[in-house]
Design a protein around this motif. Structure first.
Motif, PDB file in Angstrom:
ATOM      1  N   THR A   1     -17.624  33.690   7.766  1.00  0.00           N
ATOM      2  CA  THR A   1     -18.208  34.499   8.847  1.00  0.00           C
ATOM      3  C   THR A   1     -17.163  34.951   9.848  1.00  0.00           C
ATOM      4  N   LYS A   2     -16.070  34.224   9.997  1.00  0.00           N
ATOM      5  CA  LYS A   2     -15.012  34.668  10.911  1.00  0.00           C
ATOM      6  C   LYS A   2     -14.411  35.991  10.448  1.00  0.00           C
ATOM      7  N   LEU A   3     -14.252  36.160   9.156  1.00  0.00           N
ATOM      8  CA  LEU A   3     -13.738  37.426   8.633  1.00  0.00           C
ATOM      9  C   LEU A   3     -14.717  38.559   8.885  1.00  0.00           C
ATOM     10  N   MET A   4     -15.999  38.276   8.858  1.00  0.00           N
ATOM     11  CA  MET A   4     -17.013  39.306   9.091  1.00  0.00           C
ATOM     12  C   MET A   4     -16.984  39.810  10.530  1.00  0.00           C
ATOM     13  N   ASP A   5     -16.467  38.998  11.460  1.00  0.00           N
ATOM     14  CA  ASP A   5     -16.449  39.362  12.867  1.00  0.00           C
ATOM     15  C   ASP A   5     -15.210  40.162  13.265  1.00  0.00           C
ATOM     16  N   LEU A   6     -14.309  40.372  12.341  1.00  0.00           N
ATOM     17  CA  LEU A   6     -13.086  41.105  12.654  1.00  0.00           C
ATOM     18  C   LEU A   6     -13.373  42.589  12.840  1.00  0.00           C
TER      19      LEU A   6
ATOM     20  N   ILE B   1     -11.204  46.532  13.644  1.00  0.00           N
ATOM     21  CA  ILE B   1      -9.918  47.224  13.558  1.00  0.00           C
ATOM     22  C   ILE B   1      -9.988  48.482  14.419  1.00  0.00           C
ATOM     23  N   GLY B   2      -8.867  48.828  15.002  1.00  0.00           N
ATOM     24  CA  GLY B   2      -8.759  50.052  15.781  1.00  0.00           C
ATOM     25  C   GLY B   2      -7.442  50.724  15.444  1.00  0.00           C
TER      26      GLY B   2
ATOM     27  N   ASN C   1     -15.847  47.940  12.697  1.00  0.00           N
ATOM     28  CA  ASN C   1     -15.951  46.775  11.816  1.00  0.00           C
ATOM     29  C   ASN C   1     -15.844  47.158  10.343  1.00  0.00           C
ATOM     30  N   SER C   2     -15.512  48.433  10.078  1.00  0.00           N
ATOM     31  CA  SER C   2     -15.282  48.851   8.695  1.00  0.00           C
ATOM     32  C   SER C   2     -14.306  50.024   8.681  1.00  0.00           C
ATOM     33  N   LEU C   3     -13.612  50.159   7.568  1.00  0.00           N
ATOM     34  CA  LEU C   3     -12.683  51.285   7.419  1.00  0.00           C
ATOM     35  C   LEU C   3     -13.432  52.607   7.339  1.00  0.00           C
ATOM     36  N   VAL C   4     -14.645  52.586   6.822  1.00  0.00           N
ATOM     37  CA  VAL C   4     -15.458  53.799   6.749  1.00  0.00           C
ATOM     38  C   VAL C   4     -15.745  54.316   8.158  1.00  0.00           C
TER      39      VAL C   4
ATOM     40  N   GLU D   1     -14.580  58.129  12.665  1.00  0.00           N
ATOM     41  CA  GLU D   1     -14.217  58.408  14.055  1.00  0.00           C
ATOM     42  C   GLU D   1     -12.911  59.188  14.144  1.00  0.00           C
ATOM     43  N   LEU D   2     -11.922  58.814  13.358  1.00  0.00           N
ATOM     44  CA  LEU D   2     -10.657  59.549  13.377  1.00  0.00           C
ATOM     45  C   LEU D   2     -10.843  60.989  12.926  1.00  0.00           C
ATOM     46  N   TYR D   3     -11.685  61.194  11.937  1.00  0.00           N
ATOM     47  CA  TYR D   3     -11.990  62.556  11.487  1.00  0.00           C
ATOM     48  C   TYR D   3     -12.594  63.364  12.639  1.00  0.00           C
ATOM     49  N   LYS D   4     -13.523  62.766  13.364  1.00  0.00           N
ATOM     50  CA  LYS D   4     -14.170  63.436  14.491  1.00  0.00           C
ATOM     51  C   LYS D   4     -13.150  63.778  15.580  1.00  0.00           C
ATOM     52  N   LEU D   5     -12.286  62.830  15.922  1.00  0.00           N
ATOM     53  CA  LEU D   5     -11.277  63.071  16.959  1.00  0.00           C
ATOM     54  C   LEU D   5     -10.264  64.133  16.528  1.00  0.00           C
ATOM     55  N   ARG D   6      -9.767  64.012  15.305  1.00  0.00           N
ATOM     56  CA  ARG D   6      -8.789  64.984  14.804  1.00  0.00           C
ATOM     57  C   ARG D   6      -9.385  66.383  14.721  1.00  0.00           C
TER      58      ARG D   6
END
Length: 90
Positions: free
Chosen positions: A3-8, A10-11, A63-66, A71-76
Motif C-alpha cells: 500500500t505504500k507504493l500505491m500512495d506514491l 509523481i510530478g 498518482n499515475s503516468l496517464v 496534464e502535460l499535454y494540456k499545459l503544452r
C-alpha cells in the motif's frame, strides 16, 4: 501490492525557451499580455523563469503516468496556442 507504493505520486517540471517563429531567435522578453493570459489560466503551472525568454511548466502531483501525461499535454497545448498568437513558440 504494497500500500505504500500505491500512495506514491509523481510530478514534473519542464523548462523551455520561447523562440521567434520566423527567425528562430530566442525571445528576449515575454509580451505582458502573454504573461497575463498564462497567469490567469494556470497561475501555478506556467511560470516565467528568471531568464526572460524561459518558461517552466509545473505539473500537479499525479498518482499515475496517464494523469501526468494528460496534464502535460494540456499545459503544452495551451502554451503552444497562446505563444503562437504572439509569433512565438516553445
Amino acid at each position: 501490492m504494497n500500500t505504500k507504493l500505491m500512495d506514491l505520486s509523481i510530478g514534473l517540471e519542464e523548462e523551455l525557451f520561447l523562440v521567434d517563429i520566423k527567425t528562430g531567435e530566442l525571445c528576449k522578453q515575454w509580451p505582458d499580455e502573454l504573461v497575463n493570459i498564462c497567469q490567469k489560466k494556470f497561475p501555478e503551472q506556467i511560470v516565467r523563469e528568471f531568464l526572460s525568454g524561459q518558461v517552466e511548466l509545473v505539473s500537479s502531483p499525479a498518482n499515475s503516468l496517464v494523469k501526468l501525461n494528460q496534464e502535460l499535454y494540456k499545459l503544452r497545448s495551451f502554451l503552444i496556442e497562446q505563444t503562437a498568437r504572439f509569433g512565438l513558440a516553445p
